[in-house]
Write a protein that holds these residues in place. Structure first.
Motif, PDB file in Angstrom:
ATOM      1  N   GLU A 509       0.839  -1.198   0.000  1.00 50.26           N
ATOM      2  CA  GLU A 509       0.000   0.000   0.000  1.00 50.26           C
ATOM      3  C   GLU A 509       0.875   1.249   0.000  1.00 50.26           C
ATOM      4  O   GLU A 509       0.562   2.243  -0.658  1.00 50.26           O
ATOM      5  CB  GLU A 509      -0.906  -0.023   1.233  1.00 50.26           C
ATOM      6  CG  GLU A 509      -1.867   1.148   1.271  1.00 50.26           C
ATOM      7  CD  GLU A 509      -2.699   1.184   2.546  1.00 50.26           C
ATOM      8  OE1 GLU A 509      -2.975   0.096   3.112  1.00 50.26           O
ATOM      9  OE2 GLU A 509      -3.062   2.289   2.967  1.00 50.26           O
ATOM     10  N   LEU A 510       1.967   1.170   0.712  1.00 47.99           N
ATOM     11  CA  LEU A 510       2.887   2.303   0.779  1.00 47.99           C
ATOM     12  C   LEU A 510       3.366   2.688  -0.616  1.00 47.99           C
ATOM     13  O   LEU A 510       3.379   3.858  -0.998  1.00 47.99           O
ATOM     14  CB  LEU A 510       4.076   1.907   1.663  1.00 47.99           C
ATOM     15  CG  LEU A 510       4.987   2.993   2.189  1.00 47.99           C
ATOM     16  CD1 LEU A 510       4.198   3.942   3.059  1.00 47.99           C
ATOM     17  CD2 LEU A 510       6.115   2.359   2.999  1.00 47.99           C
ATOM     18  N   GLU A 511       3.708   1.684  -1.386  1.00 49.54           N
ATOM     19  CA  GLU A 511       4.211   1.943  -2.728  1.00 49.54           C
ATOM     20  C   GLU A 511       3.109   2.476  -3.633  1.00 49.54           C
ATOM     21  O   GLU A 511       3.326   3.366  -4.450  1.00 49.54           O
ATOM     22  CB  GLU A 511       4.818   0.668  -3.301  1.00 49.54           C
ATOM     23  CG  GLU A 511       6.113   0.285  -2.601  1.00 49.54           C
ATOM     24  CD  GLU A 511       6.564  -1.138  -2.906  1.00 49.54           C
ATOM     25  OE1 GLU A 511       5.698  -1.988  -3.205  1.00 49.54           O
ATOM     26  OE2 GLU A 511       7.778  -1.401  -2.827  1.00 49.54           O
ATOM     27  N   VAL A 512       1.919   1.948  -3.468  1.00 52.44           N
ATOM     28  CA  VAL A 512       0.814   2.409  -4.314  1.00 52.44           C
ATOM     29  C   VAL A 512       0.487   3.857  -3.982  1.00 52.44           C
ATOM     30  O   VAL A 512       0.247   4.680  -4.869  1.00 52.44           O
ATOM     31  CB  VAL A 512      -0.412   1.499  -4.121  1.00 52.44           C
ATOM     32  CG1 VAL A 512      -1.642   2.101  -4.770  1.00 52.44           C
ATOM     33  CG2 VAL A 512      -0.141   0.124  -4.698  1.00 52.44           C
ATOM     34  N   LEU A 513       0.497   4.186  -2.707  1.00 54.80           N
ATOM     35  CA  LEU A 513       0.194   5.567  -2.337  1.00 54.80           C
ATOM     36  C   LEU A 513       1.259   6.521  -2.877  1.00 54.80           C
ATOM     37  O   LEU A 513       0.957   7.652  -3.264  1.00 54.80           O
ATOM     38  CB  LEU A 513       0.083   5.700  -0.819  1.00 54.80           C
ATOM     39  CG  LEU A 513      -1.163   5.075  -0.205  1.00 54.80           C
ATOM     40  CD1 LEU A 513      -1.158   5.263   1.302  1.00 54.80           C
ATOM     41  CD2 LEU A 513      -2.421   5.666  -0.807  1.00 54.80           C
ATOM     42  N   SER A 514       2.477   6.035  -2.909  1.00 55.95           N
ATOM     43  CA  SER A 514       3.523   6.916  -3.451  1.00 55.95           C
ATOM     44  C   SER A 514       3.283   7.170  -4.926  1.00 55.95           C
ATOM     45  O   SER A 514       3.650   8.208  -5.453  1.00 55.95           O
ATOM     46  CB  SER A 514       4.899   6.303  -3.201  1.00 55.95           C
ATOM     47  OG  SER A 514       5.085   5.181  -4.016  1.00 55.95           O
ATOM     48  N   MET A 515       2.620   6.223  -5.591  1.00 55.73           N
ATOM     49  CA  MET A 515       2.251   6.473  -6.998  1.00 55.73           C
ATOM     50  C   MET A 515       1.234   7.598  -7.076  1.00 55.73           C
ATOM     51  O   MET A 515       1.272   8.433  -7.970  1.00 55.73           O
ATOM     52  CB  MET A 515       1.645   5.220  -7.613  1.00 55.73           C
ATOM     53  CG  MET A 515       2.628   4.108  -7.832  1.00 55.73           C
ATOM     54  SD  MET A 515       1.731   2.673  -8.443  1.00 55.73           S
ATOM     55  CE  MET A 515       2.959   1.433  -8.202  1.00 55.73           C
ATOM     56  N   PHE A 516       0.311   7.596  -6.110  1.00 56.33           N
ATOM     57  CA  PHE A 516      -0.691   8.664  -6.113  1.00 56.33           C
ATOM     58  C   PHE A 516      -0.059  10.022  -5.875  1.00 56.33           C
ATOM     59  O   PHE A 516      -0.607  11.049  -6.255  1.00 56.33           O
ATOM     60  CB  PHE A 516      -1.753   8.405  -5.042  1.00 56.33           C
ATOM     61  CG  PHE A 516      -2.847   7.501  -5.511  1.00 56.33           C
ATOM     62  CD1 PHE A 516      -2.668   6.130  -5.560  1.00 56.33           C
ATOM     63  CD2 PHE A 516      -4.046   8.025  -5.939  1.00 56.33           C
ATOM     64  CE1 PHE A 516      -3.671   5.303  -6.013  1.00 56.33           C
ATOM     65  CE2 PHE A 516      -5.069   7.199  -6.396  1.00 56.33           C
ATOM     66  CZ  PHE A 516      -4.879   5.833  -6.441  1.00 56.33           C
ATOM     67  N   LEU A 517       1.089   9.999  -5.198  1.00 60.10           N
ATOM     68  CA  LEU A 517       1.766  11.259  -4.945  1.00 60.10           C
ATOM     69  C   LEU A 517       2.690  11.632  -6.081  1.00 60.10           C
ATOM     70  O   LEU A 517       3.369  12.652  -6.012  1.00 60.10           O
ATOM     71  CB  LEU A 517       2.564  11.156  -3.641  1.00 60.10           C
ATOM     72  CG  LEU A 517       1.689  11.069  -2.401  1.00 60.10           C
ATOM     73  CD1 LEU A 517       2.530  10.722  -1.189  1.00 60.10           C
ATOM     74  CD2 LEU A 517       0.977  12.393  -2.175  1.00 60.10           C
ATOM     75  N   GLY A 518       2.716  10.794  -7.090  1.00 66.14           N
ATOM     76  CA  GLY A 518       3.522  11.111  -8.237  1.00 66.14           C
ATOM     77  C   GLY A 518       4.992  10.783  -8.083  1.00 66.14           C
ATOM     78  O   GLY A 518       5.796  11.098  -8.944  1.00 66.14           O
TER      79      GLY A 518
END
Lengths: 1000, 475
Positions: A509-518
């Motif tokens: 999830e951490l990695e996916v959220l970092s995708m949302f942050l660009g």
């Protein structure tokens, strides 16, 4: 096409280098060719080939995981004995000896808290989970879920690649889809974006979530877990105005009151609580005292089985007991609860006596007692329990408070989200880790709401019920594959380090959220970034220390002292609607095996018997015998249970000692989309769970829907008056310490054979003590043994035929009458008899004895006459009736312990006292030229036992724990009149009843 | 006209007064008659009855082979066995078949030593039945092991590692005991066959028969020296076989008696099992004899008096078995051992009570009809009784093995249900037995011609048969 791949070139700042260097093996082209046919998917990407099958290429780092497996798996998979090539390291990592396992500390998140674990890794693949002795939530033990989670890692039904609809995709394609969407969303501040996630105990993840919410201020974030602590948190708000978390020191309590609180297993931090409870339960001599446990509950739980006094009541009645307790304490023991008068309400005679005696006991133990409310009880009960603890002076010595870091009310949260989805306010829903289509409250009908949302992305471990309805499904990593961190119940932080590179294409999830942050980064980078920020400057040595120890010192939550607001508590109670009399109440409960359904595809957990009902591969509606009789229901009948106008057909199970007028519905079964193991197993009780009745709800039960076969591992529940589990009260023990030995007549142990072969006078002579006083019957030992010793599962049909393979089992006997039954637990491993009946009758000498007292099993020699098990009076042996592993997917082999032979069909097996562990320590000690210390060798069952009920050691070492336990008067052996002279012995169980309970 | 005194009535097969001796062979047959009667089934083309019987038996044998192949390929799991019930139909069948075999040896050897001349009519096929029963019995320990391909490890074959089997195990004693029993029985039977094989050789009409019987007859000439050696060898082998009757089933009973399981661990098993073995063996001989004598027209050789005597033995051994049952019950109570007491009450009233009561009915009640002479001499009654007795004896071993289902720790109690594979395997073993038996009936003389001729009145050199009336002349 690269010849060798090195992740060092891709990811900065590696942690420990050891477990990454296996990839060097990829150099050999012959190997690659082999492995490609075996795992076309794993290597396609690395070799830049187009994906061979639907299961497209994996990240290069997956080499690591596969390397370890490859040692066993290359070759012809279909044959009986595959040709295996062993490939040595071309560059041997420091400290790594092939064949010697390594142990790494990490943390597992479960039930909203982190539990520190040590994971044993063999050539780069994790095979066994143990507790981390330095971690406050664990102290070296684990519960059964931690043991099972290793199999989750190797689950063949795991989601392996992203999908859009039914088409397989890559992460690049996801990012390509996401980026323009994010741009649009960012412009609007994230309006229409909603996140639904599992509550987390990871501060880094929480920070990342906050970061995402800061980037998208108009988005909404909801945490939801089906089994949550809403009631306790709300109760704390009622009592203290703020959400508090209870930190318990149960070893300081002499009187423990459980109001439907299964604190030994279900409530958070249960492992620690079990350890502390066990400390005050253990009795070494007549001078010792014991704690006293009162349990008021509906279901017959593990905690209830340890109770000295138990009152079984319907769920709403439990709350009435709390009120009556308050009334008695204020009325008769001049306890101050805000000066209000509490009325006792109507209780049965038995309950009244119970409450009166309990109140006196509590009053006599002010400051050394505790009242615990269970998660399924409404908030006012929690509030009252907190108030009582304060009034009794328990706050400080036994109970302390810290601020609850995750106080959101989850039920309201998901109800709100559902409403928003309904009214079109959500057009991009991101589900992170949960499975709301399966376990959200039924009246929300999440599946239907999902259809109203144009874009749904679901990050999950399986392609589950939610994922298949979503547009995008993203595979999630297992916690053993990714970096993270987690806080323990008391706040102590641990860093979660992976033991294997992600096996497939998962991301956390951490990695996916970092995708949302660009800024898509991998979890390692994200963690180091986070800690760099926290520490000011990232310190490599501090980082390494944290990874090594598994805990970050000084990170526990700060304690808070406060006074409860009694008037608020009283007001809450006055608002309480009186319980409807008559009728049946339903109680929803987590399942001891699959929890909330997340372990449904875990064959170990499905086959692990429920500690009380002993049911496997199913759940059932639990009824008391009286309730069942009044409904005309027999054990195994299919009944129709109705809650809030929803019906469910479910098998009924009659449980002695369950409360009348109640039906208990374990959650987590009836799944449709989880995998080959879990699909269609059991009954989906979530279908009856609504937002107004998440824990307790009025219900009706109708018989006559047919019959269902419930399969149990134990078919006979009564002890038939046999002195197997020997119990006495503390008083009886003080009067006659040897009462246990006197419960059985045995002739003096003589034998015709003078055993010149084995000289049992030379140390070490191994023995094992099992303290029935502290065994809570949680089954952690059973599943730890399964994990350590490569024990296969056999499936429901075969368990029905009594062919389960567990080497250690826990026998649970009901004692007393059927209605007010009590229960006792007895773990039965191999007794390792000095005069073993099994050894005498084997025609080929496949079972014999070692010089240090182990009854050995030589699998190669066994022809399978099964006389040994026939002659074993304890029936601890297990026969491989069929080739249990024949259809096992290859990936499961990675979970196996390489130190233990995998047995073939036709061979008998049994507990070996973890001889592989004994041998390893013996070799280590020999190399170091020292003796083996007591406590160095711990069998798998011993190591995970939360209460330390199992102690293994050298009986001839007078300083060893086991020798001291053997010398205690409570110790006895099972069936001693048969002269088997077992090395495994038991310590009699003591109950500490309140003599006044009988008087009144 | 005869001048000899008419012997007093009644006539018995084993009388105290030799003048009251019944003729063992009815119908005043000559030596030639005997030869002709016994050789007829072997020499003439097989009857339709034989073909039908052989056909059915062969199909059952095929079923057996199929079940065994299935078992070896898939594993013991296709049976209903489990923990605690590690043995079920497999060992029941083993003990049942071994038990059946004992009657043959008793008739051949023990009755020979006791000079019971009436044994001569039945001893040949009883001994054949023994051998076939032992073959069937040996099938079961072979196939019941989890890894048949490793079974050689149970044999004491010298090897480099000096690894021997475990000599304290009753299963290994079984290997030696039943192996010995089989070997000795085969030798005894074969040796007894030699004069009869020679007869067949001498009467052979085809070259093949002459060659085969000739080789098998090992050059028997019927000379006095041959006969003297024969009698000596026969006596020695009878002497060796006799203790085997008692020892083999005692050792088989040790499979149970040596264990610790309540209901198994008892010293009554050796004599109890031996008595039971003889009981069931005679019942099987009875079943076969009744059919064979009618089918092959040997009613004069295997007379009603022979059957009467066998029924008496069945009654006697049945009473022993019944006594053993009651003793077991008494001792379990007298012992005061709660596990023992429970086991016996459980046998009668627990989940396998149905098997227990079948056993009691068939083994204790049914033989009681043989107190009455009329019943002992009624063919239909004794046929039905003999089958019921065999059924009962099968259930006796089943009930004993089912003691496993409820032993010391109630948590491990479990129920065993046989699968269709086990039932088919049992039927298949009957197929194996009857296939061999039909082959025996077809190719070998089913009655010991030489010995029967020996007990004809005309064979007695002192002329003591039938009050001295020579054959062929009116009394």
């Amino acid at each position: 096409m690269e010849d060798r791949v090195t992740p060092e070139s891709k990811t900065p700042g590696n942690g420990r280098a050891q477990w990454r260097s296996l990839e060097e093996l990829s150099g050999s082209s012959e190997y690659r060719e082999h492995a490609e046919t075996e795992f076309p998917d794993y290597f396609a990407e690395a070799l830049d080939l187009p994906p061979v099958a639907e299961n497209a290429a994996l990240s290069r780092r997956s080499f690591l995981g596969v390397m370890g497996a490859s040692l066993a798996l290359t070759g012809l998979a279909g044959c009986q004995r595959p040709l295996a090539k062993i490939l040595p390291y071309s560059k041997l990592p420091e400290d790594l000896l092939p064949g010697v396992p390594q142990s790494y500390a990490t943390v597992m998140q479960f039930r909203g808290m982190g539990e520190g674990i040590l994971v044993t890794s063999n050539e780069g693949r994790p095979t066994k989970i143990e507790g981390n002795p330095d971690h406050p939530s664990s102290l070296g033990a684990t519960h059964s879920y931690a043991q099972a989670s290793i199999l989750q890692l190797y689950d063949p039904d795991r989601s392996q690649f992203p999908t859009e609809g039914n088409a397989s995709r890559t992460w690049e394609e996801w990012n390509a889809w996401l980026t323009p969407k994010l741009t649009t969303l960012r412009a609007d501040g994230g309006r229409g974006l909603a996140f639904l996630s599992l509550p987390t105990a990871s501060p880094t993840l929480r920070a990342k979530r906050a970061e995402v919410m800061a980037a998208f201020p108009n988005a909404r974030w909801v945490d939801y877990e089906p089994l949550n602590r809403d009631n306790a948190i709300e109760g704390s708000r009622l009592a203290y105005g703020r959400p508090f978390r209870q930190q318990l020191a149960l070893d300081q309590a002499e009187v423990i009151v459980s109001l439907d609180s299964d604190f030994l297993f279900v409530e958070p931090n249960s492992v620690r609580h079990a350890r502390d409870y066990g400390r005050r339960r253990r009795v070494a001599s007549t001078q010792d005292s014991m704690n006293r446990l009162y349990v008021v509950e509906t279901v017959f739980s593990i905690t209830g089985s340890m109770a000295d006094h138990r009152l079984r009541l319907a769920p709403t009645q439990v709350a009435e007991v709390a009120r009556a307790l308050a009334a008695t304490l204020t009325g008769q023991h001049s306890m101050y609860l805000g000066g209000e008068t509490w009325s006792a309400g109507t209780l049965s005679d038995r309950a009244q006596v119970f409450v009166a005696t309990l109140a006196r006991d509590l009053a006599e133990h002010r400051g050394r007692s505790v009242v615990l409310a269970g998660g399924s009880q409404p908030p006012e009960v929690h509030a009252l329990a907190m108030a009582l603890n304060h009034a009794l002076g328990n706050v400080g010595p036994v109970v302390r408070y810290t601020l609850e870091p995750y106080p959101a009310q989850q039920r309201e949260g998901i109800a709100g989200l559902a409403k928003a989805m309904d009214t079109g306010q959500v057009n991009f829903l991101v589900v992170l880790g949960g499975n709301p289509a399966y376990d959200a409250p039924a009246d929300i009908d999440f599946t239907a709401r999902m259809r109203k949302v144009p874009d749904v992305a679901c990050l999950s471990f399986y392609r589950d019920e939610t994922a298949e309805k979503a547009n995008w499904h993203l595979p999630e990593t297992h916690f053993l594959e990714t970096w993270g961190d987690a806080e323990a119940w008391d706040g102590t932080r641990s860093i979660q380090q992976p033991l294997i590179a992600p096996m497939y294409q998962g991301k956390s999830e951490l990695e996916v959220l970092s995708m949302f942050l660009g800024r898509p980064l991998d979890s390692h980078a994200l963690l180091q970034e986070a800690y760099g920020r926290e520490w000011g400057v990232f310190s490599g040595s501090r980082w390494d220390r944290a990874l090594n120890d598994g805990v970050l010192p000084g990170t526990a939550y700060a304690e808070i002292t406060a006074t409860p607001d009694f008037s608020s508590v009283t007001a809450a109670w006055s608002r309480r609607t009186p319980p409807a009399s008559g009728g049946i109440e339903a109680l929803f409960r987590p399942d001891y095996s699959v929890w909330d359904g997340r372990f449904a595809n875990n064959s170990w957990m499905q086959e692990l018997p429920d500690p009380m009902t002993k049911i496997v591969w199913d759940n059932a509606a639990l009824l008391s015998s009286k309730t069942a009789e009044s409904l005309g229901v027999k054990d195994g009948d299919l009944v129709s249970v109705s809650v809030a106008n929803r019906d469910l057909e479910i098998a009924a199970c009659i449980v002695p000692g369950l409360a009348d007028g109640a039906v208990v519905l374990p959650l987590g079964y009836g799944r449709k989309r989880v995998g080959r193991v879990g699909d269609g197993v059991g009954f989906n009780t979530y279908a009856l769970r609504t937002t107004t009745g998440m824990d307790i709800a009025p219900a009706s039960v109708k018989a006559g829907a047919g019959h269902y076969t419930l399969v149990r591992t134990q078919d006979h529940q009564a002890i038939e008056g046999r002195p197997l589990v020997r119990e006495g009260t503390l008083e009886e023990y003080r009067k006659d310490p040897e009462f246990a030995r006197e419960m059985n007549e045995a002739p003096p142990p003589l034998t015709l054979y003078t055993n010149k072969e084995y000289d049992f006078s030379k140390p070490p002579q191994w023995g094992m003590a099992i303290d029935l006083n502290t065994c809570i019957g949680c089954n952690a030992c059973t599943i730890a043994c399964q994990s350590e010793n490569n024990i296969p599962t056999v499936g429901k049909e075969q368990v029905k035929k009594n062919r389960e393979m567990h080497w250690i089992r826990i026998d649970r006997y009901y004692v007393g009458d059927v209605e007010e039954a009590e229960a006792v637990h007895q773990p039965i491993p191999c007794m390792h008899c000095e005069n073993a009946p099994c050894e005498n009758v084997c025609p080929v000498n496949a079972t014999n004895h070692s010089a240090d007292g182990l009854n050995q099993m030589v699998y190669n020699r066994c022809i399978g006459t099964r006389y040994c098990n026939n002659n074993c009076p304890y029936k601890v042996r297990r026969f491989n009736f069929l080739a249990w592993r024949k259809h096992e997917p290859e990936v499961i082999k990675m979970a196996m312990n390489p130190d233990v032979t995998v047995r073939m069909r036709g061979v008998m097996e049994k507990c070996t006292y973890c001889v592989q562990r004994i041998n390893r320590k013996r070799i280590e000690a020999k190399i170091a030229q020292r003796d083996i210390q007591d406590g160095e060798i711990r069998t798998a069952c011993q190591q995970v036992c939360p209460t330390e009920a199992i102690i293994f050691g050298d009986l001839l070492d007078s300083e060893s724990r086991v020798a001291k336990l053997k010398a205690e008067e409570r110790s006895y052996t099972l069936l001693e009149e048969l002269n088997t002279q077992p090395r495994t012995f038991f310590l009699a169980r003591l109950r500490n009843p309140n003599s006044e309970m009988e008087k009144a | 006209m005869s001048t000899a005194t008419v012997p007093p009535e009644p006539r018995e097969m084993v009388p105290d007064d030799p003048r009251r001796r019944l003729t063992l062979v009815q119908g005043r047959h000559s030596f030639a008659d005997i030869t002709r009667m016994v050789c007829a089934p072997v020499e003439e083309p097989a009857t339709r009855g034989w073909w039908v019987g052989f056909g059915i038996a062969s199909m059952c044998l095929g079923l057996f082979v199929a079940m065994v192949v299935y078992l070896v390929l898939v594993g013991i799991g296709i049976w209903g066995l489990n923990s605690p019930q590690g043995w079920g139909f497999d060992i029941t069948n083993f003990v049942w078949w071994v038990g059946i075999g004992h009657a043959g040896t008793l008739i051949s050897a023990i009755l020979y030593l006791f000079r019971q001349k009436w044994r001569t009519a039945i001893n040949r096929f009883a001994e054949a039945m023994t051998i076939f029963a032992v073959i069937c019995a040996l099938m079961f320990p072979t196939i019941h092991v989890g890894r048949i391909w490793m079974l050689w490890m149970a044999l004491p074959i010298p090897n480099w590692e000096a690894i021997w089997p475990q000599f304290r195990s009753p299963l290994l004693w079984d290997v030696f005991a039943v192996g010995t029993y089989f070997t000795v029985s085969v030798i005894f039977w074969y040796m007894g066959l030699i004069p009869d094989l020679a007869t067949l050789r001498d009467r052979a009409k085809s070259k093949v028969r002459w060659l085969v019987y000739g080789i098998l007859a090992m050059g028997w000439r019927g000379s006095a020296r041959h006969w003297a050696n024969y009698e000596k060898a026969y006596l020695i082998l009878a002497g060796i076989s006799t203790p085997l009757v008692l020892s083999v089933h005692s050792i088989v009973s040790f499979d149970f008696a040596v264990s610790v399981i309540p209901g198994w661990h008892t010293t009554i098993f050796p004599p109890y099992f031996v008595a039971g073995a003889i009981f069931s063996g005679f019942a099987m001989v009875m079943t076969l004899a009744i059919v064979a004598r009618r089918a092959f027209r040997l009613t004069d050789v295997i007379t009603i008096d022979h059957l009467d005597n066998m029924n008496k033995i069945m009654l006697a051994t049945g009473m022993m078995v019944g006594y053993a049952y009651s003793m077991e019950f008494f001792i379990s109570w007298y012992s005061g051992n709660k596990y023992e007491m429970f086991t016996f009450v459980n046998r009668a009233f627990g989940p396998y009570a149905w098997a227990y009561w079948i056993m009691i009915t068939c083994n204790v009640l049914v033989p009681q009809i043989f107190w009455f002479r009329k019943n002992r001499r009624s063919i239909p009654i004794m046929f039905v009784a003999s089958i019921l007795i065999n059924v009962g004896m099968w259930f006796e071993r089943f009930v004993i093995i089912m003691s496993l289902s409820r032993d010391f720790l109630p948590s491990s109690w479990g129920y065993y249900k046989p699968t269709w594979v086990e039932i088919c395997t049992l039927i298949g073993s009957l197929g194996l037995f009857f296939t061999l038996f039909f082959l025996f009936l077809r190719f070998l003389p089913m009655v010991a011609m030489a010995e029967v001729k020996n007990v004809l009145p005309q064979a007695d050199p002192h002329g003591h048969g039938e009050g001295g009336v020579p054959p062929g002349e009116p009394a």
